[in-house]
Design a protein around this motif. Structure first.
Motif, PDB file in Angstrom:
ATOM      1  N   LEU A 225     -13.273  32.805  67.357  1.00 47.20           N
ATOM      2  CA  LEU A 225     -12.406  33.881  67.845  1.00 47.20           C
ATOM      3  C   LEU A 225     -11.384  34.279  66.786  1.00 47.20           C
ATOM      4  O   LEU A 225     -11.110  35.471  66.585  1.00 47.20           O
ATOM      5  CB  LEU A 225     -11.699  33.438  69.127  1.00 47.20           C
ATOM      6  N   LEU A 226     -10.830  33.292  66.110  1.00 56.16           N
ATOM      7  CA  LEU A 226      -9.862  33.571  65.052  1.00 56.16           C
ATOM      8  C   LEU A 226     -10.532  34.326  63.899  1.00 56.16           C
ATOM      9  O   LEU A 226      -9.943  35.237  63.308  1.00 56.16           O
ATOM     10  CB  LEU A 226      -9.249  32.269  64.549  1.00 56.16           C
ATOM     11  N   LYS A 227     -11.768  33.959  63.620  1.00 53.30           N
ATOM     12  CA  LYS A 227     -12.539  34.650  62.587  1.00 53.30           C
ATOM     13  C   LYS A 227     -12.746  36.116  62.970  1.00 53.30           C
ATOM     14  O   LYS A 227     -12.602  37.011  62.138  1.00 53.30           O
ATOM     15  CB  LYS A 227     -13.886  33.941  62.420  1.00 53.30           C
ATOM     16  N   GLY A 228     -13.047  36.348  64.249  1.00 51.30           N
ATOM     17  CA  GLY A 228     -13.227  37.718  64.721  1.00 51.30           C
ATOM     18  C   GLY A 228     -11.953  38.535  64.588  1.00 51.30           C
ATOM     19  O   GLY A 228     -11.982  39.706  64.208  1.00 51.30           O
ATOM     20  N   TRP A 229     -10.806  37.917  64.899  1.00 51.48           N
ATOM     21  CA  TRP A 229      -9.516  38.586  64.764  1.00 51.48           C
ATOM     22  C   TRP A 229      -9.222  38.907  63.299  1.00 51.48           C
ATOM     23  O   TRP A 229      -8.865  40.036  62.956  1.00 51.48           O
ATOM     24  CB  TRP A 229      -8.404  37.709  65.345  1.00 51.48           C
ATOM     25  N   GLU A 230      -9.398  37.922  62.435  1.00 51.96           N
ATOM     26  CA  GLU A 230      -9.051  38.100  61.021  1.00 51.96           C
ATOM     27  C   GLU A 230      -9.970  39.103  60.334  1.00 51.96           C
ATOM     28  O   GLU A 230      -9.531  39.847  59.451  1.00 51.96           O
ATOM     29  CB  GLU A 230      -9.113  36.744  60.304  1.00 51.96           C
ATOM     30  N   LEU A 252       1.054  27.315  72.540  1.00 54.31           N
ATOM     31  CA  LEU A 252       0.776  28.749  72.537  1.00 54.31           C
ATOM     32  C   LEU A 252       1.911  29.506  71.861  1.00 54.31           C
ATOM     33  O   LEU A 252       1.676  30.429  71.075  1.00 54.31           O
ATOM     34  CB  LEU A 252       0.570  29.249  73.971  1.00 54.31           C
ATOM     35  N   ASP A 253       3.146  29.112  72.136  1.00 54.30           N
ATOM     36  CA  ASP A 253       4.314  29.745  71.518  1.00 54.30           C
ATOM     37  C   ASP A 253       4.235  29.637  69.997  1.00 54.30           C
ATOM     38  O   ASP A 253       4.477  30.602  69.254  1.00 54.30           O
ATOM     39  CB  ASP A 253       5.593  29.087  72.036  1.00 54.30           C
ATOM     40  N   ARG A 254       3.864  28.432  69.512  1.00 54.88           N
ATOM     41  CA  ARG A 254       3.762  28.222  68.057  1.00 54.88           C
ATOM     42  C   ARG A 254       2.642  29.070  67.456  1.00 54.88           C
ATOM     43  O   ARG A 254       2.798  29.644  66.378  1.00 54.88           O
ATOM     44  CB  ARG A 254       3.510  26.745  67.751  1.00 54.88           C
ATOM     45  N   LYS A 255       1.514  29.137  68.159  1.00 48.39           N
ATOM     46  CA  LYS A 255       0.384  29.894  67.637  1.00 48.39           C
ATOM     47  C   LYS A 255       0.679  31.398  67.584  1.00 48.39           C
ATOM     48  O   LYS A 255       0.254  32.102  66.664  1.00 48.39           O
ATOM     49  CB  LYS A 255      -0.860  29.646  68.504  1.00 48.39           C
ATOM     50  N   ILE A 256       1.414  31.905  68.582  1.00 55.69           N
ATOM     51  CA  ILE A 256       1.785  33.325  68.585  1.00 55.69           C
ATOM     52  C   ILE A 256       2.598  33.657  67.339  1.00 55.69           C
ATOM     53  O   ILE A 256       2.367  34.675  66.673  1.00 55.69           O
ATOM     54  CB  ILE A 256       2.571  33.669  69.870  1.00 55.69           C
ATOM     55  N   GLN A 257       3.540  32.783  66.997  1.00 56.42           N
ATOM     56  CA  GLN A 257       4.377  33.016  65.810  1.00 56.42           C
ATOM     57  C   GLN A 257       3.575  32.840  64.520  1.00 56.42           C
ATOM     58  O   GLN A 257       3.706  33.625  63.575  1.00 56.42           O
ATOM     59  CB  GLN A 257       5.553  32.043  65.813  1.00 56.42           C
ATOM     60  N   GLU A 258       2.730  31.807  64.502  1.00 54.62           N
ATOM     61  CA  GLU A 258       1.952  31.506  63.288  1.00 54.62           C
ATOM     62  C   GLU A 258       0.985  32.635  62.947  1.00 54.62           C
ATOM     63  O   GLU A 258       0.894  33.059  61.786  1.00 54.62           O
ATOM     64  CB  GLU A 258       1.186  30.200  63.524  1.00 54.62           C
ATOM     65  N   ILE A 259       0.257  33.112  63.943  1.00 54.91           N
ATOM     66  CA  ILE A 259      -0.720  34.183  63.684  1.00 54.91           C
ATOM     67  C   ILE A 259      -0.011  35.480  63.312  1.00 54.91           C
ATOM     68  O   ILE A 259      -0.465  36.227  62.439  1.00 54.91           O
ATOM     69  CB  ILE A 259      -1.644  34.378  64.908  1.00 54.91           C
ATOM     70  N   TYR A 260       1.159  35.735  63.919  1.00 52.81           N
ATOM     71  CA  TYR A 260       1.900  36.957  63.595  1.00 52.81           C
ATOM     72  C   TYR A 260       2.330  36.965  62.128  1.00 52.81           C
ATOM     73  O   TYR A 260       2.262  38.013  61.455  1.00 52.81           O
ATOM     74  CB  TYR A 260       3.125  37.099  64.484  1.00 52.81           C
ATOM     75  N   ARG A 261       2.736  35.802  61.613  1.00 56.95           N
ATOM     76  CA  ARG A 261       3.178  35.737  60.207  1.00 56.95           C
ATOM     77  C   ARG A 261       2.055  36.125  59.239  1.00 56.95           C
ATOM     78  O   ARG A 261       2.327  36.597  58.135  1.00 56.95           O
ATOM     79  CB  ARG A 261       3.684  34.327  59.878  1.00 56.95           C
ATOM     80  N   ASN A 262       0.813  35.927  59.667  1.00 50.83           N
ATOM     81  CA  ASN A 262      -0.324  36.244  58.800  1.00 50.83           C
ATOM     82  C   ASN A 262      -1.009  37.567  59.169  1.00 50.83           C
ATOM     83  O   ASN A 262      -2.094  37.863  58.672  1.00 50.83           O
ATOM     84  CB  ASN A 262      -1.361  35.118  58.877  1.00 50.83           C
ATOM     85  N   THR A 263      -0.361  38.340  60.039  1.00 53.05           N
ATOM     86  CA  THR A 263      -0.963  39.601  60.489  1.00 53.05           C
ATOM     87  C   THR A 263      -0.587  40.745  59.556  1.00 53.05           C
ATOM     88  O   THR A 263       0.609  41.011  59.346  1.00 53.05           O
ATOM     89  CB  THR A 263      -0.502  39.938  61.923  1.00 53.05           C
ATOM     90  N   PRO A 264      -1.570  41.434  58.989  1.00 50.66           N
ATOM     91  CA  PRO A 264      -1.259  42.572  58.105  1.00 50.66           C
ATOM     92  C   PRO A 264      -0.692  43.751  58.902  1.00 50.66           C
ATOM     93  O   PRO A 264      -0.889  43.852  60.111  1.00 50.66           O
ATOM     94  CB  PRO A 264      -2.620  42.922  57.499  1.00 50.66           C
ATOM     95  N   SER A 265       0.012  44.630  58.227  1.00 52.61           N
ATOM     96  CA  SER A 265       0.709  45.736  58.872  1.00 52.61           C
ATOM     97  C   SER A 265      -0.220  46.612  59.708  1.00 52.61           C
ATOM     98  O   SER A 265       0.136  47.029  60.814  1.00 52.61           O
ATOM     99  CB  SER A 265       1.414  46.592  57.814  1.00 52.61           C
ATOM    100  N   THR A 270      -2.255  46.397  67.290  1.00 50.92           N
ATOM    101  CA  THR A 270      -3.182  45.616  68.114  1.00 50.92           C
ATOM    102  C   THR A 270      -2.512  44.326  68.565  1.00 50.92           C
ATOM    103  O   THR A 270      -2.670  43.896  69.721  1.00 50.92           O
ATOM    104  CB  THR A 270      -4.468  45.289  67.325  1.00 50.92           C
ATOM    105  N   TYR A 271      -1.753  43.701  67.652  1.00 49.98           N
ATOM    106  CA  TYR A 271      -1.055  42.457  68.003  1.00 49.98           C
ATOM    107  C   TYR A 271      -0.039  42.709  69.113  1.00 49.98           C
ATOM    108  O   TYR A 271       0.120  41.900  70.035  1.00 49.98           O
ATOM    109  CB  TYR A 271      -0.347  41.887  66.766  1.00 49.98           C
TER     110      TYR A 271
END
Length: 338
Positions: A225-230, A252-265, A270-271
């Motif tokens: 799923l993470l691969k699909g998102w990335e 879940l709280d930690r993952k929301i912050q972690e994935i957001y830090r790696n989310t391109p503009s 979508t995020y």
């Protein structure tokens, strides 16, 4: 040829067919049980008597008709059709009678041997729970591997069903049946093939469900799923399902912050959509999701002014926010008019 001659010839042919059929039934003693052959013979005798009665009745009518001089010339076609229709109706009635008596084996034989309807014969076997017999008819007479495999499966003849499902390319079904046989290794081998096909076609959510539901590999499901998102393959649904599979709120709280830090503009809108669902899940998530939402809205508002409306999703009970949104939109409209 007049009617009477037709009936006489038909009756002669009928007696020849009866003799041939009886010989054929007796020959079955070499590869079937005695009582099975006797049962078939009894059914045939009953049918033969019914047909004979119909023919005798028609012959009687024809003789009466010939005495009165009726029915010349073009009545032959009607007579032939009438004979065959009556015989067929007798067969149909007999088959239905056997079904009402729960004698599905005899009913199926009437359909196959007398009406030459193998499909209804197979369905009758299936209706009566005679799945092996139905499978043989589907496979040998109708060349329908799918229905045959389905019947073998219902008969718990899993190896035979597996062989057919392999030929049909139904890998997930093969895995399901190996699992029924408690062969986890073989089941996972075929499930992995299914996952690989889904990944190849960028269907990450479906692949993750095989990992989670059938292979009992939740970590592998999250990875795909993470691969699909990335890689932006059905990104929103991949992210939404990824978050849905995390049941511990703090994690879940930690993952929301972690994935957001790696989310391109370009993927932050979508995020933001995904955050709406997470905000509603638990009060403990509201602070994190609200703050991230504010960051995204502040970043995008210059180029997408309508994004200001998203503030209300993260402040559902704050009337001041709603008024601020309204004032912002009014002021912006005035600026464009001026």
């Amino acid at each position: 040829m007049n009617r009477q001659k037709f009936t006489e010839k038909f009756m002669a042919a009928f007696f020849i067919l009866v003799i041939i059929k009886v010989i054929g039934i007796i020959a079955q003693l070499f590869h079937e049980s005695f009582w099975s052959v006797i049962g078939t013979l009894v059914v045939f005798v009953i049918i033969a008597l019914i047909i004979l009665a119909v023919l005798l009745q028609l012959e009687k009518k024809e003789k009466n008709s010939s005495r009165t001089g009726g029915g010349k010339g073009g009545g032959n076609f009607y007579l032939e059709a009438s004979v065959f229709d009556k015989i067929r109706n007798k067969y149909e009635t007999l088959a239905q009678q056997y079904i009402s008596e729960k004698d599905y084996r005899r009913a199926a034989k009437v359909y196959m041997n007398l009406l030459r309807d193998y499909y209804r014969g197979a369905k009758t076997f299936e209706e009566g729970g005679l799945y092996n017999e139905a499978a043989v008819i589907y496979l040998n007479k109708l060349k329908n591997k799918s229905e045959a495999a389905h019947c073998y499966e219902k008969a718990k003849q899993y190896k035979k069903a597996i062989d057919l499902y392999k030929e049909l390319g139904q890998k997930e079904k093969v895995g399901d049946l190996y699992l029924q046989m408690n062969d986890r290794h073989q089941a996972n081998t075929y499930y992995q093939m299914v996952v690989d096909d889904y990944v190849k076609n960028n269907q990450m959510v479906k692949g993750s469900l095989i990992y989670r539901k059938k292979m009992e590999m939740p970590d592998a499901a999250q990875e795909i799923l993470l691969k699909g998102w990335e890689e932006d393959h059905d990104a929103f649904n991949c992210l939404n399902n990824y978050f849905a599979n995390i049941f511990e709120v703090n994690k879940l709280d930690r993952k929301i912050q972690e994935i957001y830090r790696n989310t391109p503009s370009e993927k932050k809108i979508t995020y933001l959509e995904a955050l709406k669902h997470e905000f509603k899940k638990d009060p403990k998530l509201q602070s994190t999701t609200r703050n991230i939402a504010y960051e995204i809205i502040a970043e995008k508002i210059a180029t997408r002014s309508e994004i200001v409306n998203e503030l209300k999703h993260f402040n559902p009970d704050d009337e001041v926010i709603l008024k601020d949104i309204s004032r912002y939109k009014t002021g912006r409209n005035r600026m464009f008019r001026n």
